[in-house]
Design an enzyme around this catalytic site. Structure first.
Site, PDB file in Angstrom:
ATOM      1  CG  ASP A 265      -8.643  28.669  53.750  1.00 17.80           C
ATOM      2  OD1 ASP A 265      -9.581  29.240  53.161  1.00 17.80           O
ATOM      3  OD2 ASP A 265      -7.552  28.418  53.204  1.00 17.80           O
TER       4      ASP A 265
ATOM      5  CE1 TYR B 103      -8.146  35.373  45.203  1.00 22.80           C
ATOM      6  CE2 TYR B 103      -7.510  37.049  43.625  1.00 22.80           C
ATOM      7  CZ  TYR B 103      -7.356  35.785  44.151  1.00 22.80           C
ATOM      8  OH  TYR B 103      -6.414  34.937  43.623  1.00 22.80           O
TER       9      TYR B 103
END
Lengths: 417, 417
Positions: free
Chosen positions: B141, B294
């Site tokens: 992130d 993912y």
């Protein structure tokens, strides 16, 4: 050797290696001093007389093409019908070929393109126009008849197996407190070739992918959910690979379950999203899903070296057999051995390929319907073998090449379909 | 040097390179002859006294870890609350640490893990238990404070930029007769770092991605649709990259538009699916979309070499500063120059990192809100630079390593949360 030009066109869904075939065609033709024109957007560009002078590409552009995904000249989804039904279009093609002195036509695509190339060759014969038509195999769907495999499939298969192996490690690490079920959606509307390739990611009862859903088998939701739950209980998590083409017993595509969202807008379907929602609803497990879509067929960064070699070989062979006057044929891959993998290129008549579809052998799907057999592994393994990285720039991105298109001046009036 | 053991644990969403950090920790500790225990599934394994003897991994296993995605020891999503609220848990941690003579605790994660490491250090001080706590940065992130970037982000960013460049070539080739609008969904609930990285795929007005949707900007559907249509008219196709976290003016997540499918089952949302449906409905263009999920954080096959170097450096530095007794700190990446890129590792107090969030600078988003600026490119480019391929087996798949876990015998009674 007759004088004239060779016309090359790309058709159908593009792949990570169709441009490797294009590069091989250009190099082989250059070696034989034959000028190559390319149609923009496949047969559509031939109909519209939108041609480019592919022989004018620089050597660097051709070299770059060999490692660039997508379709450099543009591709199309346009199936010509029978000679009777679409006669005007076929005649227009011949008119364009005549106007640009096209004596060899190479159509790089799947079943439909093989059919188009065959029909064009028939019409040319009927009109006494000297034209040699050669199909060049390409499709990630691996459903072309005669050839042992289709260039493009091996790289998509490698992408699938590697991606599933990677995300399975991710899910395994998180499952104790987070996602327990992961669903990966693989392309394959009619045949489960890419879903089968995911099986290469692991082997053994508890290895991911734990469940593969094939379009060759009827999707039984209750059985599927029970198996997912059993795997989660046994392994701690469950990785599912689903073909986009799976259908329920009534023949309905699971992917077409799209309804309305909470704003009241139509929603698009998707097998993985649907299955994930069912798992969450029915079993209560936290789920995630992935839909790689075009990524799986354009991932040149992860191409199979075997696949690149196939794509190159069929391009070269197509030029050779065109110039040798072998008409209405396609170079195909013949497998001479699994391990060590050995293969060669043969030439097959288009009539044996056009409108045929190679299905996955029954013996490739495990008896329980949720995995692949040793026979499938033997077939698939060599196709994903070897790496063929593109060069990378200092910016960390692959040096993909978009050649400048040198438009060929039009000689005919506009075409109105 | 005090005797005792070092405890290492992985936390939060895993990345393509968190195991590279783990490998560096193991190698650095081995060089200093310090025994390393690892907690299964992050702090949860410490609470449950589920520990493994990481020092018993073979040299080959440690070497393999360095190029294996996922989290080898298991990670967790478990945020401990304040010392007052979760005192029993923190005390249990100290009890387990005492029982296994843990004198150094390395917690490899994001903001929450930095907070946990800080609080554990505070409780240890309160009890007079000699413990050195070090946070080790990790998150795709890229929202960790102080550090210039977070290990894990660079590889996810490279995956994003390369994937978007590749599928854009695919869409460009097909647009004349097929898909005209393609939507790619990037992770990023609060900050658009990965969506921004997609901007590296191309530069210039007509280069893909044509539109990037950031969570930092309000999503205005009418404006978005008008821009998509304008790009399709101008370029022939449009590639959109959307952050999963985009919201409408009323604060509603676009991803949470999931409704009911035609079977009446609940559907899960998804930004890309939603936007694709809106484009199709409102503009009539053929659309496709991808949700790598993912795959984008586990794609070790496409790791950034810079990122691998960062991940390795912070692992090594964490051991060094732990053994030097630097408590409640985190090794961070400091940038010394953009081009050529230069960096070094510094040590920052956890108090400056825990529960802070680094947002994307306003100056990184183009004035129109749909692209990145030159400043963003300068920041992002070095982070995706360089390749770091894993070794591949003869089967064509990466040789990822799943080390055997040597469980440490438990010394305490069961823990009931």
């Amino acid at each position: 050797m007759p004088t004239g030009n060779l016309l090359y066109a790309q058709s159908g869904g593009v792949t990570a290696v169709i441009n490797a075939t294009a590069a091989a065609v250009l190099q082989a033709a250059r070696a034989r001093k034959v000028r190559v024109l390319a149609a923009r957007n496949g047969i559509l560009g031939a109909l519209r007389e939108e041609l480019v002078d592919a022989s004018a590409l620089t050597a660097a552009e051709v070299k770059g093409l060999a490692h660039t995904p997508g379709g450099a000249f543009g591709s199309c989804r346009l199936k010509l019908k029978s000679l009777a039904e679409d006669r005007a279009k076929y005649e227009r093609l011949l008119e364009v070929f005549r106007a640009h002195d096209v004596r060899w036509f190479l159509y790089n695509g799947g079943n439909d393109s093989a059919d188009t190339a065959l029909k064009v060759s028939q019409l040319a014969a009927e009109y006494g126009y000297p034209l040699t038509c050669v199909g060049v195999p390409k499709t990630i769907d691996n459903d072309l008849a005669v050839t042992d495999c289709s260039p493009g499939f091996g790289s998509a298969a490698k992408y699938t197996a590697v991606s599933v192996r990677e995300c399975a490690l991710d899910v395994a690490a998180m499952a104790e407190t987070s996602t327990k079920v992961f669903v990966y959606e693989a392309m394959g509307r009619h045949a489960g070739w890419l879903a089968a390739a995911a099986g290469l990611a692991g082997d053994g009862r508890d290895a991911a992918p734990h469940l593969i859903l094939f379009p060759e088998r009827v999707f039984d939701e209750a059985d599927f959910l029970a198996r997912v739950d059993a795997v989660v209980k046994r392994v701690g998590h469950c990785v599912v690979v689903a073909s986009e083409g799976i259908r329920t017993a009534d023949g309905r595509f699971v992917a077409e379950a799209g309804g309305r969202d909470s704003f009241g807008h139509a929603q698009l379907g998707g097998v993985a999203a649907h299955l994930a929602a069912r798992v969450k609803d029915a079993l209560g497990h936290k789920v995630h899903w992935a839909l790689p879509d075009y990524l799986q067929r354009s991932a040149r960064h992860l191409a199979s070296r075997t696949d690149v070699e196939h794509a190159t070989a069929v391009g070269r062979a197509a030029v050779e057999c065109a110039l040798a006057g072998q008409n209405a044929v396609m170079p195909v891959i013949v497998r001479d051995g699994d391990a060590p993998y050995r293969w060669h290129v043969d030439i097959a008549p288009l009539s044996r390929i056009a409108n045929h579809e190679k299905t996955m052998p029954k013996g490739f799907i495990r008896a329980d319907g949720y995995g692949i057999t040793a026979a499938a592994r033997r077939y698939l393994a060599p196709l994903v073998a070897g790496e063929a990285y593109p060069p990378y720039g200092r910016d960390g991105l692959p040096d993909y090449v978009v050649p400048r298109m040198r438009t060929v001046r039009r000689k005919l009036p506009d075409w109105n379909a």
